[in-house]
Motif scaffolding. Structure first.
Motif, short mmCIF file in Angstrom:
data_model
loop_
_atom_site.label_atom_id
_atom_site.label_comp_id
_atom_site.label_asym_id
_atom_site.label_seq_id
_atom_site.Cartn_x
_atom_site.Cartn_y
_atom_site.Cartn_z
N SER A 1 -3.92 1.86 -3.88
CA SER A 1 -5.29 1.81 -2.92
C SER A 1 -6.67 1.99 -3.56
N GLU B 1 -0.86 6.01 -5.03
CA GLU B 1 -0.45 4.67 -4.33
C GLU B 1 -1.48 3.76 -4.68
N SER C 1 0.79 -1.05 0.15
CA SER C 1 -0.11 0.16 0.05
C SER C 1 0.87 1.08 -0.12
N ASP C 2 2.35 1.00 0.24
CA ASP C 2 2.92 2.46 0.59
C ASP C 2 4.00 2.73 -0.81
N VAL C 3 3.54 1.82 -1.87
CA VAL C 3 4.52 1.87 -2.95
C VAL C 3 3.66 2.64 -4.04
N PRO C 4 4.32 3.93 -4.69
CA PRO C 4 3.46 4.59 -5.81
C PRO C 4 3.21 3.71 -7.00
#
Length: 332
Positions: A69, A67, A53-56
């Motif tokens: 999501s 991101e 979830s924190d990866v562009p």
């Protein structure tokens, strides 16, 4: 005219939603999409909620921001015909077949520099495979195959098959492709593999390879690749595993045999090559290979855009032998 776009709205859920494309601005053109290719790698990770979830999404493509999501518009392989241009764009663009790195939707606007003119006569569905050929080009550049080497490719999806076709043009000693699906092994042979194997037979059939490419999308396959290569060999990892994890045995012969693990990802070019290669040169090379790869043979399913949920259900099925699934918009 009402436009529509595909959105990932939750785990294993996609929807067709209205989209407001409108008229192109002064420096833009508008493209009527005819085909877009589904990536059975990255897009299935999004579909299955297996992306970190924190990866562009992709910082190198303007059409993909934010991101991973939900809800998310995603996709990067669309081809179509220019149907309108802004006041500052030459009208010669109208009617031209082009490719764009944009999500799945019925029409899109872009600046002329952000689309690629396709060679005359290229079917839209084949044009949509251009990113796969570019990725394969990057993988082979990173693998740097040498005269007489023994090479094994793990995974005969679209990327693996494109890589196989490129590798078959080199004077290798042997080229083996490993995949569990019979249809894909047949395509690998047609693309130039000397031999194909099922994963359960690879230990007996492949050993002491100089180079392996792990393109299956399954992290545990990396263990098979380590077992298939010899001393001082190279393993190029082109798979993106997302949030998937598997135990990898790095405590045995991997360490003493000095096996190199090389990460290859198409968003960048290896630092060792940047003196002579840039993205434009790599893309031109991929464009030249598009027809030589016989990309049309890789397309196993054409599904109307309005039935897109069926396409993802097909690719998500464990029993599928699908290779490239194309979303078709009118003529394709």
């Amino acid at each position: 005219m009402t436009d529509a776009a595909l959105a990932f709205t939750g785990p294993k859920t996609v929807e067709i939603r209205e989209a407001d494309v409108g008229e192109p601005a002064a420096g833009e053109l508008r493209v009527d999409t005819r085909a877009s290719a589904i990536s059975a790698g990255t897009e299935l990770l999004v579909y299955r909620d297996q992306t970190p979830s924190d990866v562009p999404v992709d910082e190198t493509l303007d059409a993909l921001d934010g991101e991973f999501s939900y809800p998310l518009r995603y996709g990067y392989a669309a081809s179509g015909v220019v149907d309108a241009v802004g006041a500052d764009v030459d009208s010669d663009w109208i009617g031209r077949s082009v490719f764009g790195f944009v999500p799945h939707q019925t029409r899109f606007v872009a600046e002329p520099d952000d689309v690629v003119t396709l060679p005359a006569g290229t079917p839209p569905a084949v044009g949509a495979l251009l990113p796969s050929v570019e990725t394969a080009t990057n993988l082979v550049l990173d693998a740097a195959p040498r005269l007489g080497e023994r090479v094994v490719v793990f995974g005969a999806g679209v990327i693996g098959l494109c890589v196989t076709r490129l590798l078959a043009s080199f004077p290798l000693s042997s080229l083996v492709v490993v995949d569990p699906v019979e249809r894909r092994r047949g395509l690998a042979a047609a693309m130039g593999a000397d031999r194909t194997e099922r994963p359960e037979t690879v230990d007996d059939a492949v050993g002491d390879a100089d180079l392996a490419l792990e393109l299956s999308g399954q992290p545990d396959t990396l263990d098979d690749a380590i077992g298939a290569v010899g001393y001082d060999a190279r393993i190029v990892v082109g798979s993106w595993y997302g949030a998937k994890r598997a135990p990898i045995d790095l405590g045995g012969r991997f360490h003493r045999d000095r096996i190199d693990l090389i990460s290859s990802q198409v968003s960048t070019i290896s630092p060792s090559l940047r003196g002579r290669w840039d993205r434009d040169r790599r893309f031109d090379e991929a464009l030249g290979w598009l027809d030589r790869i016989d990309a049309d043979e890789l397309i196993t399913h054409r599904i109307p855009f309005e039935r897109a949920p069926e396409a993802y259900e097909l690719l998500d099925s464990e029993a599928t032998d699908a290779v490239q699934v194309i979303l078709a918009y009118g003529e394709s």
